[in-house]
Design an enzyme around this catalytic site. Structure first.
Site, PDB file in Angstrom:
ATOM      1  N   HIS A  16     -12.174   2.885  -8.157  1.00  0.00           N
ATOM      2  CA  HIS A  16     -12.071   3.459  -6.822  1.00  0.00           C
ATOM      3  C   HIS A  16     -13.244   4.412  -6.573  1.00  0.00           C
ATOM      4  CE1 HIS A  16     -10.066   3.781  -3.161  1.00  0.00           C
ATOM      5  NE2 HIS A  16      -9.102   4.651  -3.432  1.00  0.00           N
ATOM      6  N   GLU A  20      -2.393   4.495 -11.387  1.00  0.00           N
ATOM      7  CA  GLU A  20      -3.648   5.256 -11.351  1.00  0.00           C
ATOM      8  C   GLU A  20      -3.567   6.444 -12.296  1.00  0.00           C
ATOM      9  OE1 GLU A  20      -3.841   8.004  -7.596  1.00  0.00           O
ATOM     10  OE2 GLU A  20      -2.956   6.099  -6.966  1.00  0.00           O
ATOM     11  N   SER A  26       0.814  -1.215   0.000  1.00  0.00           N
ATOM     12  CA  SER A  26       0.000   0.000   0.000  1.00  0.00           C
ATOM     13  C   SER A  26       0.849   1.268   0.000  1.00  0.00           C
ATOM     14  CB  SER A  26      -0.908  -0.006   1.233  1.00  0.00           C
ATOM     15  OG  SER A  26      -1.464   1.262   1.469  1.00  0.00           O
ATOM     16  N   GLY A  27       0.582   2.149  -0.948  1.00  0.00           N
ATOM     17  CA  GLY A  27       1.273   3.436  -0.974  1.00  0.00           C
ATOM     18  C   GLY A  27       0.959   4.271   0.247  1.00  0.00           C
ATOM     19  N   LEU A  28      -0.298   4.228   0.712  1.00  0.00           N
ATOM     20  CA  LEU A  28      -0.678   4.964   1.914  1.00  0.00           C
ATOM     21  C   LEU A  28       0.076   4.420   3.123  1.00  0.00           C
ATOM     22  CD1 LEU A  28      -2.402   6.890   3.625  1.00  0.00           C
ATOM     23  CD2 LEU A  28      -4.187   5.121   3.647  1.00  0.00           C
ATOM     24  N   ASP A  45       1.148   4.343  -7.522  1.00  0.00           N
ATOM     25  CA  ASP A  45       0.621   5.690  -7.746  1.00  0.00           C
ATOM     26  C   ASP A  45       0.486   5.964  -9.244  1.00  0.00           C
ATOM     27  OD1 ASP A  45       0.468   6.035  -5.026  1.00  0.00           O
ATOM     28  OD2 ASP A  45       2.395   7.044  -4.860  1.00  0.00           O
ATOM     29  N   ASP A  73       1.329  -0.916  -5.198  1.00  0.00           N
ATOM     30  CA  ASP A  73       0.629   0.349  -5.443  1.00  0.00           C
ATOM     31  C   ASP A  73       1.678   1.364  -5.908  1.00  0.00           C
ATOM     32  OD1 ASP A  73      -0.838   2.664  -5.402  1.00  0.00           O
ATOM     33  OD2 ASP A  73      -1.249   2.629  -3.246  1.00  0.00           O
ATOM     34  N   ASP A 117       0.811  10.938   1.813  1.00  0.00           N
ATOM     35  CA  ASP A 117       0.663  10.086   0.631  1.00  0.00           C
ATOM     36  C   ASP A 117       0.447  11.008  -0.564  1.00  0.00           C
ATOM     37  OD1 ASP A 117       0.235   8.012  -1.137  1.00  0.00           O
ATOM     38  OD2 ASP A 117      -1.836   7.666  -0.494  1.00  0.00           O
ATOM     39  N   LYS A 155       0.400  13.160  -7.305  1.00  0.00           N
ATOM     40  CA  LYS A 155      -0.957  12.813  -6.910  1.00  0.00           C
ATOM     41  C   LYS A 155      -1.212  13.200  -5.455  1.00  0.00           C
ATOM     42  CE  LYS A 155      -1.818   9.457  -4.649  1.00  0.00           C
ATOM     43  NZ  LYS A 155      -2.183   8.104  -4.146  1.00  0.00           N
ATOM     44  N   ASN A 165      -3.659  11.768  -2.080  1.00  0.00           N
ATOM     45  CA  ASN A 165      -4.458  10.624  -1.637  1.00  0.00           C
ATOM     46  C   ASN A 165      -5.930  10.838  -1.947  1.00  0.00           C
ATOM     47  OD1 ASN A 165      -6.202   9.249   0.677  1.00  0.00           O
ATOM     48  ND2 ASN A 165      -4.332   8.049   0.411  1.00  0.00           N
ATOM     49  N   SER A 166      -6.600   9.780  -2.377  1.00  0.00           N
ATOM     50  CA  SER A 166      -7.976   9.873  -2.868  1.00  0.00           C
ATOM     51  C   SER A 166      -8.971  10.357  -1.836  1.00  0.00           C
ATOM     52  CB  SER A 166      -8.425   8.509  -3.388  1.00  0.00           C
ATOM     53  OG  SER A 166      -7.563   8.050  -4.410  1.00  0.00           O
ATOM     54  N   ARG A 199      -5.901   1.694 -12.666  1.00  0.00           N
ATOM     55  CA  ARG A 199      -6.847   2.195 -11.653  1.00  0.00           C
ATOM     56  C   ARG A 199      -7.394   3.550 -12.113  1.00  0.00           C
ATOM     57  NH1 ARG A 199      -4.770   3.380  -5.485  1.00  0.00           N
ATOM     58  NH2 ARG A 199      -5.973   5.275  -5.057  1.00  0.00           N
TER      59      ARG A 199
END
Length: 590
Positions: A186, A111, A43-45, A84, A82, A55, A117, A119-120, A155
């Site tokens: 997502h 993504e 996980s990138g987070l 990104d 992940d 992130d 980027k 974080n979503s 993604r």
């Protein structure tokens, strides 16, 4: 050949939904695998959070790759990275694929946001890259991979950016046509309605992946019914860890004692298990060669030591080997000394209160006949643990490292450590293992040389008068490979011939001392060599001995007085007759 990529392909090909959990290091990976998940999301987070940074593409590809590799190296599961936005443009993506594939990663996920980027789930600019630009990244990634099994997951953040289902379908179709092996859709909605609607309108065969972080109420059954192929619980692990650590640390700070939080802590044994410490020790034994790896140390500690004074009260609760000497048992202090000399194969023969002998890293063997037998039987109870060379060390003595160092260097096959100073300060009623030697000890306290090849003529407790003895056997012996074979052979022969008969000083063979077997070997012509000392050791057979031993360690470990005379040595001080306690029993440490 990337076997983990093959496994991930197999998971996608078989029926049913694939469950994946996130991790950011090797420890997390082991926990994910132990919980039964089928793959791991690097996980990138989680990785950025483990560094304490946002992130938001703060970390470099090299840092993410290092974390992902640490995950991949400790697990048998496929790892999905992940990645990104690909850490730049298509050229960066090409390098990314080469590096991650070479590291054995099964799949990467890219993504379609602009670099850098965000974080979503953070409010702010969630700008998407043009479709053509992201399609170029997918094409670059697929052309760069060397193995057909390596997977590239695309993604789309169209729902995150608020562009709706039409844009999500448009982008997903374009990415699928570009060769993406799977699509990750997502959503940050607080219910799975968008996901259900997306799947209702998705008519391609490419598998779909979801990350239900914001809609945790969705079930596996619902996702399966909608046609979802993989569900990723991307950050549950790190969120659980932060919650648990916060509560424990706050409670610990308030209470000021580990006792208050002990129920919430994993035992250290669980940490060692996750570190695979058992496998590490096994590999160490197999492959790590040290100078004394061919030695075993046999410590007979089965008998109940007899004493006529206050010490007997302490020995009613524990064996002499486990007497506390200023915070550490006698046995532990000796084991630490032995390990400092590279002696790690330590076998302790237990019997009386044997459950109390539980030091880490030692092997224990139980003499179930300890009440009827004596020290020789205890030593030979461990004969299946004998190594090429062996040290026999009684459990009721303390010794300095210098004695062990000299003994290890001694070339003879059977060597006893003996002391000629016994007559100067030993209580008359003490039963000692006395030795008559070929050559008499040198007179005087100070010496330049010792008898390097002096041999025992007789040894025993009862048949040698103190005035005719030259030395006392202190309870430490070295036996070479050929010496061990001879000792076993003589023991086996005598066990058959003297089973229920007297054997030298013993009423029966079962009750024989080690010295009885040594005397038998002397009589059969096997040379028993003597290594002379007159300092550097002491035995604990009275409360006065015990008190003195504790005093030695009151300020740490005693100094190693390698060249001092007996009265200068903390392990051999003179004993005043006023403090002498008479012993009425032979040594029972075995």
């Amino acid at each position: 050949m990337n076997l983990k990529a093959q496994e991930l392909r197999r998971l996608f090909a078989q029926p049913g939904i694939i469950q994946v959990a996130g991790a950011h290091n090797g420890l997390g990976a082991r926990l994910v695998e132990g919980a039964g998940f089928e793959a791991i999301w690097a996980s990138g987070l989680e990785i950025s959070a483990s560094y304490g940074v946002p992130d938001a593409n703060i970390l470099t590809m090299t840092e993410y790759l290092a974390a992902t590799s640490s995950i991949n190296e400790v697990t048998s599961l496929p790892v999905i990275a992940d990645c990104d936005t690909g850490y730049g443009n298509s050229s960066n993506v090409i390098r990314l694929v080469k590096k991650y594939e070479a590291a054995g990663i099964a799949a990467i996920c890219l993504e379609d946001k602009c670099f850098p980027k965000l974080n979503s789930f953070i409010a702010g600019n969630q700008e998407l890259a043009p479709v053509a630009e992201f399609v170029g990244k997918i094409l670059a990634a697929k052309n760069a991979q060397r193995s057909a099994d390596f997977m590239v997951i695309a993604r789309t953040e169209a729902l995150i950016a608020g562009f709706g289902l039409d844009e999500a379908w448009r982008r997903a179709e374009a990415y699928a046509n570009a060769g993406a092996d799977a699509l990750l859709i997502h959503s940050k909605a607080n219910n799975p309605g968008e996901i259900e609607a997306f799947m209702a309108g998705w008519n391609q065969s490419r598998p779909v992946i979801v990350v239900p972080t914001s809609y945790p109420q969705v079930t596996i059954e619902e996702l399966t019914a909608w046609g979802i192929k993989m569900v990723i619980y991307a950050n549950a692990g790190i969120r659980a860890a932060v919650q648990a650590m916060t509560q424990v640390l706050q409670s610990l700070r308030q209470a000021g004692s580990l006792k208050a939080v002990e129920p919430a802590l994993a035992p250290l044994s669980r940490i060692f298990e996750l570190q695979q410490m058992t496998r590490f020790r096994e590999d160490e034994k197999k492959y790590l060669r040290r100078s004394h790896d061919d030695f075993a140390v046999i410590i007979p500690a089965a008998g109940q030591t007899k004493s006529d004074d206050t010490l007997s009260q302490l020995l009613a609760e524990r064996p002499v080997a486990m007497l506390d000497l200023n915070g550490k048992p006698l046995l532990q202090r000796n084991v630490e000394c032995l390990r400092q000399q590279g002696l790690n194969n330590i076998v302790v023969v237990t019997g009386y209160k044997g459950d109390l002998i539980n030091l880490e890293g030692i092997t224990t063997v139980c003499n179930v006949e300890y009440q009827q037998s004596h020290i020789l039987h205890s030593i030979m109870t461990a004969q299946h643990h004998f190594a090429n060379q062996n040290l026999i060390i009684y459990s009721d003595i303390l010794f300095e490292a210098s004695i062990i160092q000299r003994l290890l260097a001694h070339p003879e096959d059977l060597v006893l450590v003996v002391d000629d100073s016994f007559a100067n300060f030993t209580p008359a009623n003490k039963n000692m293992d006395l030795v008559v030697a070929q050559a008499k000890p040198w007179a005087g306290k100070r010496r330049l040389l010792e008898h390097n090849h002096n041999q025992a003529v007789r040894i025993g407790q009862q048949t040698i008068r103190q005035e005719e003895a030259d030395y006392e056997f202190i309870g430490i012996a070295k036996i070479s490979e050929s010496g061990s074979r001879a000792l076993k052979s003589v023991y086996d022969d005598c066990a058959g011939r003297y089973r229920n008969r007297p054997f030298h000083e013993a009423p029966t063979f079962l009750q024989a001392s080690f010295t009885d077997l040594l005397q038998e070997m002397i009589e059969r012509g096997f040379p028993v060599t003597l290594m002379e000392v007159n300092s550097g050791w002491m035995e604990i057979q009275s409360f006065d001995d015990y008190r003195r031993a504790c005093r030695l360690f009151s300020n740490g470990r005693p100094a190693d007085h390698r060249n001092s005379g007996q009265h200068d040595n903390p392990l051999n001080p003179p004993v005043s007759q006023s403090s002498v306690i008479p012993w009425a029993e032979p040594r029972q440490c075995g």
